[in-house]
Enzyme design. Structure first.
Site, mmCIF file in Angstrom:
data_model
loop_
_atom_site.group_PDB
_atom_site.id
_atom_site.type_symbol
_atom_site.label_atom_id
_atom_site.label_comp_id
_atom_site.label_asym_id
_atom_site.label_seq_id
_atom_site.Cartn_x
_atom_site.Cartn_y
_atom_site.Cartn_z
ATOM 1 N N ASP A 1 0.830 -1.216 0.000
ATOM 2 C CA ASP A 1 0.000 0.000 0.000
ATOM 3 C C ASP A 1 0.858 1.258 0.000
ATOM 4 O OD1 ASP A 1 0.823 -0.655 2.700
ATOM 5 O OD2 ASP A 1 -0.566 0.869 3.427
ATOM 6 N N GLU B 1 0.215 -1.228 5.620
ATOM 7 C CA GLU B 1 1.255 -0.811 6.574
ATOM 8 C C GLU B 1 1.093 0.652 6.952
ATOM 9 O OE1 GLU B 1 5.096 0.936 7.905
ATOM 10 O OE2 GLU B 1 3.888 1.474 6.156
HETATM 11 ZN ZN LIG Z 1 6.739 2.141 4.113
#
Ligand SMILES: [Zn+2]
Length: 414
Positions: A84, A179
């Protein structure tokens, strides 16, 4: 040295929009992260990665590269990157551009000439003179965080699988979602991953090596006041907002993110709301050092106790919740992870740079779940914004660092 083109992979991955979103409450937070997961799964299959598994519910991709003959019992070493991109700036329609042989001057990013990547604002650009840089068109982020890491791991995998002369132990790979919104390890399957040790490839500048992060807690206070008509308030009114101010004044003035750096911890007032009747404040408490971290939490409580003695029991309600811990405690027993990374970098002519992270990482979470996991550089810079860029030269060297680690661990006796 790897002959696999890490840049060609990177340019392909950044064009896929994988922005995460911390408001959806789902896992993955956005379905578009599957677009990259599917592509990686397909590419891993094509290059011959084994034990492939695509967790279609939560958007994780896992794979293995079995040991070459004679190295089956070597430590199982893993590499992890996140798919992401930050929710702060759009990652849609990323149009990466390569600036060849950078001359150290301003790089105009946007077609209207308004967004300029300049060494005046980003002096470290001067370190990249003569390199090829990958930049944005000034309307989106680049996504080097962390597609540089994804591409570097894929290039390492393809190198091992296409060159049978390279000997290695078992190598594990995983790509994770979310994340950037702190959910990257929520559904990470450690058993399926199967590594003894791992590295996240999610740092910045070439040579950076991160194995210390903050200990982190969230502190909240709620102040219960007593509202009385101000004309008739003498000895009756208890002004909750003022007590909130007073609470803050009891915390050390300079232990504030505005005045701290490196390994200095802080109390950060992140939100405050108040009236005469009631007030509330939210803080984050951070320190690399465990003892200082605990001291800060004690001080936070002591400030509330003091005010309760002054204004009466129950005036200030206090709560503290630990969020994550410094991975150094879990890395120290396996310090070879740090020593070997430094050794590999040095052998490649790269100066290792220790960076205490002023935040958390997926690796810290994984380290506390039982998988010791420092973080390595990617060669990307200025994350989470339009000025993000990556160095072609550094990205290629990161692939060599990863291959170097694979080589070290094939002979490593724990
Ligand atoms: Zn990162």
């Amino acid at each position: 040295m790897s002959n696999i083109d890490v840049i060609e992979k990177f340019l392909r991955y950044v064009k896929i929009d994988t922005q995460s979103d911390d408001t959806t409450g789902t896992s993955p937070s956005t379905m578009k992260q599957h677009d990259l997961a599917k592509l990686l799964f397909k590419e891993m299959k094509e290059i011959g990665v084994s034990d492939l598994y695509y967790d279609q519910d939560h958007c994780y991709v896992y794979g293995k590269i079995p040991a070459t003959s004679g190295f089956e019992n070597a430590p199982k070493i893993g590499f992890i990157a996140h798919m992401d991109t930050s929710d702060e700036v759009s990652g849609k329609d990323v149009k990466p551009r390569i600036v060849e042989n950078y001359d150290g001057k301003d790089i105009t990013l946007s077609s209207d000439g308004k967004v300029v990547l300049s060494p005046k604002s980003f002096p470290e650009l001067k370190n990249h003179v003569g390199e090829d840089l990958i930049v944005t068109d000034g309307t989106t982020l680049l996504g080097a965080d962390d597609k540089a890491g994804v591409a570097e791991i894929m290039a390492m995998a393809e190198t091992l699988l296409t060159d049978p002369s390279i000997q290695h132990g078992p190598v594990m790979i995983a790509f994770t979602p979310d994340e950037e919104i702190g959910g990257g390890t929520d559904y990470f399957d450690l058993d399926r991953f199967g590594a003894d040790y791992a590295y996240t490839i999610d740092g910045g500048k070439l040579g950076e090596l991160e194995y210390e992060n903050f200990n982190a807690a969230e502190g909240k206070i709620k102040v219960n006041g007593r509202s009385v008509h101000p004309g008739d308030a003498k000895n009756k009114m208890v002004n909750a907002s003022l007590i909130c101010y007073e609470f803050h004044s009891l915390l050390p003035v300079f232990q504030n993110p505005m005045y701290t750096e490196k390994r200095e911890g802080f109390f950060h007032l992140s939100e405050v709301n108040g009236s005469t009747e009631s007030a509330a404040a939210s803080y984050i408490i951070r320190d690399h050092d465990e003892a200082l971290f605990n001291e800060k939490k004690e001080l936070f409580k002591a400030a509330a106790d003091f005010l309760n003695q002054k204004y009466g029991e129950g005036t200030v309600e206090v709560s503290i919740r630990d969020q994550y811990y410094n991975m150094i405690e879990k890395i120290r027993p396996h310090i070879h992870l740090v020593d070997n990374a430094k050794k590999v970098m040095t052998s490649l002519g790269i100066d290792p740079i220790d960076v205490p992270i002023r935040g958390g990482t997926d690796g810290a979470m994984l380290s506390y779940k039982g998988l010791p996991c420092p973080n390595l550089c990617t060669g990307g810079y200025n994350y989470h914004g339009k000025y993000e860029y990556a160095s072609v030269n550094e990205m290629k060297k990161v692939v060599d660092i990863i291959l170097g680690l694979v080589s070290v661990y094939k002979d490593f006796d724990i």
